[in-house]
Scaffold this motif. Sequence first.
Motif, PDB file in Angstrom:
ATOM      1  N   SER A 215       0.832  -1.203   0.000  1.00  0.00           N
ATOM      2  CA  SER A 215       0.000   0.000   0.000  1.00  0.00           C
ATOM      3  C   SER A 215       0.863   1.249   0.000  1.00  0.00           C
ATOM      4  CB  SER A 215      -0.901   0.023   1.241  1.00  0.00           C
ATOM      5  OG  SER A 215      -1.831  -1.045   1.200  1.00  0.00           O
ATOM      6  N   ARG A 218      -0.369   3.700   5.159  1.00  0.00           N
ATOM      7  CA  ARG A 218      -1.173   2.938   6.115  1.00  0.00           C
ATOM      8  C   ARG A 218      -2.652   3.276   6.048  1.00  0.00           C
ATOM      9  NH1 ARG A 218      -3.957   0.537   9.113  1.00  0.00           N
ATOM     10  NH2 ARG A 218      -3.493  -0.416  11.115  1.00  0.00           N
ATOM     11  N   GLY A 224      -4.119  -3.599   3.691  1.00  0.00           N
ATOM     12  CA  GLY A 224      -4.340  -4.927   4.261  1.00  0.00           C
ATOM     13  C   GLY A 224      -4.865  -5.883   3.215  1.00  0.00           C
ATOM     14  N   GLU A 225      -6.014  -5.568   2.683  1.00  0.00           N
ATOM     15  CA  GLU A 225      -6.578  -6.387   1.612  1.00  0.00           C
ATOM     16  C   GLU A 225      -5.675  -6.342   0.377  1.00  0.00           C
ATOM     17  OE1 GLU A 225     -10.612  -6.560  -1.191  1.00  0.00           O
ATOM     18  OE2 GLU A 225     -10.473  -5.132   0.462  1.00  0.00           O
ATOM     19  N   GLU A 227      -2.338  -5.854   0.282  1.00  0.00           N
ATOM     20  CA  GLU A 227      -1.138  -6.665   0.515  1.00  0.00           C
ATOM     21  C   GLU A 227      -1.450  -8.146   0.389  1.00  0.00           C
ATOM     22  OE1 GLU A 227       0.151  -2.796   2.204  1.00  0.00           O
ATOM     23  OE2 GLU A 227      -1.740  -3.886   2.105  1.00  0.00           O
ATOM     24  N   SER A 270       1.835  -4.611  11.283  1.00  0.00           N
ATOM     25  CA  SER A 270       0.654  -5.039  10.537  1.00  0.00           C
ATOM     26  C   SER A 270       1.029  -5.718   9.229  1.00  0.00           C
ATOM     27  CB  SER A 270      -0.251  -3.829  10.252  1.00  0.00           C
ATOM     28  OG  SER A 270      -0.729  -3.257  11.453  1.00  0.00           O
ATOM     29  N   VAL A 271       2.001  -5.147   8.506  1.00  0.00           N
ATOM     30  CA  VAL A 271       2.412  -5.743   7.233  1.00  0.00           C
ATOM     31  C   VAL A 271       3.096  -7.085   7.462  1.00  0.00           C
ATOM     32  CG1 VAL A 271       3.837  -5.432   5.174  1.00  0.00           C
ATOM     33  CG2 VAL A 271       2.518  -3.515   6.079  1.00  0.00           C
ATOM     34  N   ILE A 274       0.394  -9.628   7.875  1.00  0.00           N
ATOM     35  CA  ILE A 274      -0.249  -9.996   6.605  1.00  0.00           C
ATOM     36  C   ILE A 274       0.646 -10.946   5.818  1.00  0.00           C
ATOM     37  CG2 ILE A 274      -1.131  -9.111   4.413  1.00  0.00           C
ATOM     38  CD1 ILE A 274      -1.656  -6.434   6.011  1.00  0.00           C
TER      39      ILE A 274
END
Length: 504
Positions: A215, A218, A224-225, A227, A270-271, A274
């Motif tokens: 992305s 952030r 999120g989706e 990645e 977060s990444v 994922i």
Amino acid sequence: MAEKKASVKLNKDFKVADIDDRIYGSFIEHLGRAVYTGIYEPDHPTADEDGFREDVMELIKELDVPIVRYPGGNFVSGYNWEDGVGPVEDRPNRLELAWRTIETNEIGTNEFMKWAEKAGTDVMMAVNLGTRGIDAARNLIEYCNHPGGSYYSDLRKEHGYEKPYNIKTWCLGNEMDGPWQLGHKTAEEYGRLACETAKVMKQVDPDIEFVVCGSSHRNMPTFGEWEATVLEHTYEHVDYISLHQYFGHRTENLPKYLAKSVQMDDFIDSVIAICDYVKAKKKSDKEIYLSFDEWNVWFHSNQADQEMEPWAIAPPQLEDIYTFEDALVVGMMMMSLLKRADRVKMACLAQLVNVIAPIMTKEGGDAWKQTIFYPYYHGCKYGRGTVLEPVISCPTYDTEDFKEVPLVDTVTVMNEQKDELTIFAVNRDLEDSLVFEVELNGFEDYSVLEHIVMESEDVKARNTADNPDNVTPHTGGNATITGVKIVADLPKLSWNVIRLKKNN
């Protein structure tokens, strides 16, 4: 009132990871004055035989930048690489749509590779997956990396460059989730294209590695989706996923600004989560690493950029003039990268010269160091080695966005080859100095080499062409060591580098 104190416990055997030197990379895009009158100005008094500014080169060598991302950025999504090779007099002027300028193509692939060799840095090359795709990418890597005996490798030789460049690291486009991007794609569209491009490029050179676009930041609605979908398509064909983050300070709420590195920590975590989700879903043994290949403070120049007339050649775009408080934030952003050195293997301070950069130049005149040069320099120079896992006890504060923000942000790097230990620390407190105690386990018989401090009574203080040394570090910090305990005062709002070395 009790004296504020932060305590850190370190153990030589408790390690996060070895640092990949490429975590101290940077970025040069065909944008504003990054290239023209930045690294390249043939009429400048310091220009070498190839037109590169040697005064700028010396500052870059001082940083010892390990890798530079090129040629973009948004620029690459509309770039025809063929425009920048061959005789300069035959190269076209193009409308550069990403930044609405005229690109003369005076500098292209070969010239930049020559500059990188002189600067002592590797290149992270990006391919255009916006307006172009697989065919242009396979031709570019053939031109750059194939030894000879094929059309594009022989074309390179015809252009005067006999040896292949063997560029190892390649970016599969740039910020392809962004609606502003030329050739913007959905995650499905981009994931499929990136996968097939990587496969074809590896047929030309099996030894390369790839950064796939994550992305753009952030807060993207698809974060999120995006990645997860992109990695579903590319997982077994790429090595890194990119992260980009810029912070601004458009209010007078300095505690909130100084807490923004907490957001960067969360972004990285977060990444990683994922990536590991896709790894588990695919039942793969492979680990995807992170390339944080755009990071910095960027907001000072926004208004001026909006007012700029289009279609100029190398206009002054994104020329943020940084303050002391910006330097603190940049230092903490760098520490965020180091804290996750187990997964963040590459990063690029964006950018290197003139464009949101640590180095500024005047056309025909001097080059100087912005405030943010110094924490970046200290990382490049002293932050090589292994990151240690700390146990920290520290006072905290709350903001509207972040809770329990530590007053002290810190990370420690051990260099076993040199028998050195470097502690980076920022005191976020606006009012008070703070006692900083560090307990060292496994580091007997060390001495303090120096305690570097960067501080200013004026948080808006800047370095300029007329006053280039207005904000600079000093070595007057008072860190001492007794046995295995370091004690230092961290001045209010200060960047600190405490260096230790084992006694002979």
